[in-house]
Design an enzyme around this catalytic site. Structure first.
Site, PDB file in Angstrom:
ATOM      1  N   LEU A  61      42.423  32.362  46.586  1.00  0.00           N
ATOM      2  CA  LEU A  61      41.854  32.633  45.263  1.00  0.00           C
ATOM      3  C   LEU A  61      41.462  34.097  45.195  1.00  0.00           C
ATOM      4  CD1 LEU A  61      40.631  31.701  42.529  1.00  0.00           C
ATOM      5  CD2 LEU A  61      38.574  31.027  43.805  1.00  0.00           C
ATOM      6  N   HIS A  62      42.229  34.891  44.436  1.00  0.00           N
ATOM      7  CA  HIS A  62      41.878  36.307  44.345  1.00  0.00           C
ATOM      8  C   HIS A  62      42.366  36.991  43.079  1.00  0.00           C
ATOM      9  CE1 HIS A  62      46.073  36.825  45.645  1.00  0.00           C
ATOM     10  NE2 HIS A  62      45.988  38.023  45.112  1.00  0.00           N
ATOM     11  N   ARG A  63      43.250  36.354  42.294  1.00  0.00           N
ATOM     12  CA  ARG A  63      43.821  37.026  41.132  1.00  0.00           C
ATOM     13  C   ARG A  63      42.755  37.382  40.109  1.00  0.00           C
ATOM     14  NH1 ARG A  63      49.340  38.872  40.560  1.00  0.00           N
ATOM     15  NH2 ARG A  63      50.440  37.829  42.231  1.00  0.00           N
ATOM     16  N   ASP A 109      46.559  31.064  43.761  1.00  0.00           N
ATOM     17  CA  ASP A 109      46.900  31.894  42.606  1.00  0.00           C
ATOM     18  C   ASP A 109      47.675  33.134  43.054  1.00  0.00           C
ATOM     19  OD1 ASP A 109      44.893  33.406  43.772  1.00  0.00           O
ATOM     20  OD2 ASP A 109      43.567  33.409  42.024  1.00  0.00           O
TER      21      ASP A 109
END
Length: 331
Positions: free
Chosen positions: A202-204, A276
């Site tokens: 999860l980083h977008r 993501d």
């Protein structure tokens, strides 16, 4: 011939591990490696050079932790200085990060030809900074190395057949890397869960910078962890900071970011990938794992078409949890 390669983020390190090796083994080619510092945490940067045998950067620019405009502008200034000093014959850039665009733009302004690895990809979502970076980089490159037939078709629709730009379908260097390093996969230190966990990234910005989307994803991850299987999340430092700032609580199995060999080990043993990331979508496919993607669009439409990947967005009114449940059970 001197090739100046610009890298700055995890996916670029993985691609460079293959391409830089090929450059080293080719007579008449020399490489100057520039690390912008976009990913600066040791677990997001240094470990990849150590594990993958990438040459140590000739230049470390240490540019990070700013807005998109701030980072891209500072990178442009510093990369231009390196180009003027080194006078390379080509500049090689990868993917769709701020480092990619800054490197390509600095080179184009100095009339140095640019080669773009992983060209032609499109998510058709101009709200994504990565989409802007990849479109602009393609426009100012001299050679476009495309990983898929869809990428070739995207460029054809945009009129590249009528431009003095060489477009080549060369396959996916990330698959080369995954296959090459698969036998060297390493268990993360202290990791003791049984196989069948849900591996999550999860980083977008489209998720982390949108409070409603981020809260919905955190709720879904907590639900899955409590009701389906352990959710393992190597948490990006920036994402960890944003979650704390928003007062959210993640009740999952959090671990620090891992190196590439540890990520491969996790991919080999997961029951489902929930992500993501663009690169992790592909890595899940390379290792035969079902993937659920927390985005509204993806540049890897081939994975959707063959049923290996399913887009769910981040709205709990849409079936993020239900689809993850179904994919996990099917796996």
């Amino acid at each position: 011939m001197k090739v100046l390669t610009i890298i700055g983020a995890r996916p670029q390190f993985i691609k460079a591990s293959v391409v830089s090796k090929a450059i080293q083994e080719t007579d008449g080619l020399t490489e100057v490696l520039v690390h912008t510092g976009q990913h600066f945490d040791a677990n997001m940067s240094d470990v990849f050079f150590e594990q993958l045998g990438i040459p140590r950067p000739d230049y470390q620019l240490n540019i990070n932790s700013g807005s998109h405009g701030d980072m891209t502008g500072r990178m442009l200034i510093e990369i231009e200085k390196v180009l003027l000093k080194e006078q390379p014959d080509w500049v090689l850039v990868y993917g769709d990060t701020n480092s990619t665009l800054a490197g390509a733009l600095a080179a184009a302004k100095l009339h140095i030809p640019v080669a773009h690895v992983e060209a032609g990809l499109r998510s058709f979502n101009m709200q994504m900074p990565e989409e802007i970076n990849r479109i602009l980089t393609d426009q100012i490159s001299s050679v476009l190395f495309c990983p898929t037939d869809s990428a070739i078709a995207n460029l054809a629709r945009e009129g590249f057949n009528d431009k003095p730009i060489k477009v080549l379908q060369v396959g996916d260097v990330m698959q080369d890397s995954a296959e090459f390093f698969a036998q060297q996969a390493t268990q993360p230190q202290g990791f003791e869960l049984d196989d069948g966990f849900i591996l999550t990234t999860l980083h977008r910005a489209e998720n982390t910078d949108n409070p409603e989307r981020l809260a919905a994803i955190v709720t879904a991850l907590n639900h899955l962890h409590a009701n389906l299987a352990s959710v393992v999340l190597p948490l990006h430092p920036r994402t960890r900071k944003v979650i704390a700032e928003q007062g959210l609580t993640l009740n999952v199995h959090l671990i620090d970011p891992v190196g590439y060999l540890e990520m491969i080990w996790l991919l080999q043993r997961t029951g489902l990938v929930l992500t993501d990331s663009g690169g992790v979508q592909k890595e899940a496919f390379f290792f035969g794992k079902a993937c659920v993607t927390m985005r509204d669009q993806t540049e890897w439409i081939e994975l959707i078409e063959v049923g290996a990947n399913e887009l769910v967005g981040a709205d709990l009114r849409n079936p993020l949890i239900l689809i993850a449940d179904r994919a996990m059970l099917a796996a």
